[in-house]
Enzyme design. Structure first.
Site, PDB file in Angstrom:
ATOM      1  N   TYR A 156       0.616  -1.056   0.132  1.00 57.60           N
ATOM      2  CA  TYR A 156       0.038   0.090  -0.100  1.00 57.60           C
ATOM      3  C   TYR A 156       0.812   1.319  -0.013  1.00 57.60           C
ATOM      4  CZ  TYR A 156      -3.690   3.174   1.317  1.00 57.60           C
ATOM      5  OH  TYR A 156      -4.629   4.260   1.459  1.00 57.60           O
ATOM      6  N   ARG A 197     -11.170  -0.129   9.513  1.00 58.62           N
ATOM      7  CA  ARG A 197     -10.717   1.016  10.139  1.00 58.62           C
ATOM      8  C   ARG A 197     -11.125   1.237  11.351  1.00 58.62           C
ATOM      9  NH1 ARG A 197      -9.883   4.244   4.541  1.00 58.62           N
ATOM     10  NH2 ARG A 197     -11.883   3.040   3.997  1.00 58.62           N
TER      11      ARG A 197
HETATM   12  N1  LIG Z   1     -10.704   7.041   4.182  1.00 60.27           N
HETATM   13  C1  LIG Z   1      -9.293   7.418   4.890  1.00 60.27           C
HETATM   14  O1  LIG Z   1      -9.136   7.701   5.622  1.00 60.27           O
HETATM   15  C2  LIG Z   1      -8.230   7.427   3.541  1.00 60.27           C
HETATM   16  C3  LIG Z   1      -6.892   7.701   4.249  1.00 60.27           C
HETATM   17  C4  LIG Z   1      -5.698   8.063   3.270  1.00 60.27           C
HETATM   18  C5  LIG Z   1      -5.836   7.730   2.031  1.00 60.27           C
HETATM   19  N2  LIG Z   1      -7.075   7.200   1.466  1.00 60.27           N
HETATM   20  C6  LIG Z   1      -7.262   6.980   0.148  1.00 60.27           C
HETATM   21  O2  LIG Z   1      -8.525   7.844  -0.539  1.00 60.27           O
HETATM   22  C7  LIG Z   1      -9.020   6.932  -1.518  1.00 60.27           C
HETATM   23  C8  LIG Z   1     -10.307   6.426  -1.089  1.00 60.27           C
HETATM   24  O3  LIG Z   1     -10.326   5.865   0.026  1.00 60.27           O
HETATM   25  P1  LIG Z   1     -11.581   5.052   0.666  1.00 60.27           P
HETATM   26  O4  LIG Z   1     -11.732   5.452   2.357  1.00 60.27           O
HETATM   27  O5  LIG Z   1     -13.032   5.769   0.068  1.00 60.27           O
HETATM   28  O6  LIG Z   1     -11.511   3.883   0.182  1.00 60.27           O
HETATM   29  P2  LIG Z   1     -12.609   2.713  -0.174  1.00 60.27           P
HETATM   30  O7  LIG Z   1     -11.992   1.385  -0.079  1.00 60.27           O
HETATM   31  O8  LIG Z   1     -14.170   2.988   0.350  1.00 60.27           O
HETATM   32  O9  LIG Z   1     -12.806   3.153  -1.712  1.00 60.27           O
HETATM   33  C9  LIG Z   1     -11.982   3.012  -2.896  1.00 60.27           C
HETATM   34  C10 LIG Z   1     -12.596   2.746  -4.108  1.00 60.27           C
HETATM   35  O10 LIG Z   1     -11.756   2.333  -4.978  1.00 60.27           O
HETATM   36  C11 LIG Z   1     -12.236   1.142  -5.689  1.00 60.27           C
HETATM   37  N3  LIG Z   1     -11.299   0.404  -6.578  1.00 60.27           N
HETATM   38  C12 LIG Z   1     -10.026  -0.138  -6.075  1.00 60.27           C
HETATM   39  N4  LIG Z   1      -9.226  -0.362  -6.757  1.00 60.27           N
HETATM   40  C13 LIG Z   1      -9.814   0.009  -8.042  1.00 60.27           C
HETATM   41  C14 LIG Z   1      -9.317  -0.363  -9.425  1.00 60.27           C
HETATM   42  N5  LIG Z   1      -8.096  -0.967  -9.769  1.00 60.27           N
HETATM   43  N6  LIG Z   1     -10.317   0.386 -10.457  1.00 60.27           N
HETATM   44  C15 LIG Z   1     -11.411   0.902 -10.216  1.00 60.27           C
HETATM   45  N7  LIG Z   1     -11.848   1.199  -8.752  1.00 60.27           N
HETATM   46  C16 LIG Z   1     -11.033   0.449  -7.833  1.00 60.27           C
HETATM   47  C17 LIG Z   1     -12.738   0.388  -4.641  1.00 60.27           C
HETATM   48  O11 LIG Z   1     -13.861  -0.562  -5.360  1.00 60.27           O
HETATM   49  C18 LIG Z   1     -13.495   1.384  -3.841  1.00 60.27           C
HETATM   50  O12 LIG Z   1     -14.913   1.699  -4.182  1.00 60.27           O
HETATM   51  C19 LIG Z   1      -8.120   5.647  -1.443  1.00 60.27           C
HETATM   52  O13 LIG Z   1      -7.225   5.869  -2.696  1.00 60.27           O
HETATM   53  C20 LIG Z   1      -7.426   5.559  -0.378  1.00 60.27           C
HETATM   54  O14 LIG Z   1      -6.074   4.935  -0.468  1.00 60.27           O
HETATM   55  C21 LIG Z   1      -8.404   7.208   2.396  1.00 60.27           C
END
Ligand SMILES: NC(=O)c1ccc[n+]([C@@H]2O[C@H](COP(=O)([O-])OP(=O)(O)OC[C@H]3O[C@@H](n4cnc5c(N)ncnc54)[C@H](O)[C@@H]3O)[C@@H](O)[C@H]2O)c1
Length: 343
Positions: A156, A197
């Site tokens: 990651y 989380r």
């Molecule tokens: N929520 C947090 O606290 C947080 C913190 C740091 C970074 N992020 C980043 O923000 C983004 C959104 O996070 P989130 O919390 O909504 O996570 P999440 O897992 O709910 O959302 C990620 C989405 O991306 C989709 N996805 C994954 N791989 C894919 C691919 N190859 N092609 C198309 N779709 C794909 C998943 O199905 C999911 O709907 C992510 O990139 C994550 O790394 C989130």
């Protein structure tokens, strides 16, 4: 009233996930047209189901690393692209590490090419995990971090670091108007019931009167941000011309996991007990963003943890199936609580 004079066509990759489904709603509320591409690997179609009849919204089920999807997106013309697509959750790293690396590398390069062709503004959703186990507090954007490239969390962390490198390169080499947002722990409505989380896990367990698991002595600290405040930050950085600039966006108040558990019990009125267990994966003791750069654009977090938790609880209670049975369902993640930042 909607302002349609500056109506944009926006691509949100990962729009079926927690942050993405909040962002899709916000962009539609602003009167824009939205395409969402999502493989549903960690997201849920139910998050978007009520939007499918909206003529300004289109859902494309697919993987951003897929060549067919990439060519389809290249035929479109977007004014903004948000790349949120990446599987999330620390326990998922053990089973979805490859998908994380592919989404952040091939997938990110594909979307950068779409941005270049569309002359779109591009935002890469990175993470505080790029700082690894930080030795500097708070972490400012110029801190290059302390990541173990072969550590358990590296698929990651290093995936996101590659995604950042690709974004910065496309800005330099091809003039793509690109920005990188390093997101720190965020919570709010539309968190998945399978999300491991710490906030969604503890809330779900508290609402089901199940014991809350705390790893270690609970003295590790985190700072939490409401998703509404994150999306306000996205809008501010998207409105700036950028050449690969990096912005931290995260909560500024540190709270220990033990304090968080107490706050969650208070907010839910739950009688769940708090059970201690040993750490299960290279946990980070502390993470805190330096937010001066995003604050200089006029950003400030507006939602307190108490208010944000209330909103999240309300949303969970209105969502069918926020039950123990679903929580222990077939998600690839283990059922361990993730106190970490990887999202
Ligand atoms: N929520 C947090 O606290 C947080 C913190 C740091 C970074 N992020 C980043 O923000 C983004 C959104 O996070 P989130 O919390 O909504 O996570 P999440 O897992 O709910 O959302 C990620 C989405 O991306 C989709 N996805 C994954 N791989 C894919 C691919 N190859 N092609 C198309 N779709 C794909 C998943 O199905 C999911 O709907 C992510 O990139 C994550 O790394 C989130």
């Amino acid at each position: 009233m909607r302002n349609t004079s500056r109506r944009k066509k926006i691509l949100i990759a990962g729009g079926a996930g927690f942050v993405g489904s909040n962002l899709v709603r916000e962009c539609l509320t602003q009167g824009h047209k939205v395409d969402c591409v999502d493989s549903l690997i960690t997201g849920e179609s139910a998050n978007l189901a009520p939007l499918l009849t909206n003529q300004d919204f289109r859902f494309i089920h697919g993987d951003i690393a897929d060549t067919g999807i990439a060519s389809r997106l290249q035929r479109e013309r977007y004014s903004e692209i948000y790349n949120l697509a990446c599987p999330t959750g620390v326990p998922n790293i053990a089973v979805l590490g490859e998908e994380m690396m592919i989404a952040s590398s091939t997938g990110t390069l594909n979307l950068l090419r779409v941005a270049e062709q569309s002359r779109a503004r591009y935002l890469f959703a990175s993470t505080a995990e790029v700082y690894g186990n930080p030795e500097k507090f708070p972490q400012s954007e110029d801190y290059s971090g302390n990541v173990d490239p072969v550590g358990l969390r590296s698929p990651y962390e290093e995936g996101k670091r590659f995604g950042e490198a690709a974004t910065a390169y496309y800005a330099r080499r091809y003039g793509v108007d690109a920005r990188i947002v390093r997101i720190f722990n965020t919570y709010g409505p539309f968190m998945s019931k399978n999300d491991q989380r710490v906030i969604p896990q503890m809330l779900t367990r508290a609402l089901n009167q199940l014991p809350l698991t705390m790893y270690g002595d609970g003295s590790q600290t985190r700072s939490f941000l409401n998703v509404r405040d994150l999306i306000d930050g996205f809008a501010l950085v998207m409105n700036q011309h950028c050449e690969g600039e990096v912005y931290n966006i995260g909560g500024e108040t540190e709270i220990t996991i033990a304090e968080l558990a107490a706050e969650i019990l208070r907010a839910t009125g739950s009688r769940s007990e708090v059970v201690r267990k040993p750490h299960f994966i290279a946990d980070h003791d502390r993470r805190l963003p330096d937010t001066r750069k995003i604050r200089a654009l006029g950003w400030a977090p507006k939602t307190s943890l108490a208010t944000g938790l209330k909103q999240s609880i309300k949303h969970m209670q209105m969502t069918p199936g926020y039950s123990v049975a679903r929580q222990n369902g077939q998600n690839p993640a283990t059922t361990r609580t993730d106190h970490s930042v990887a999202a």
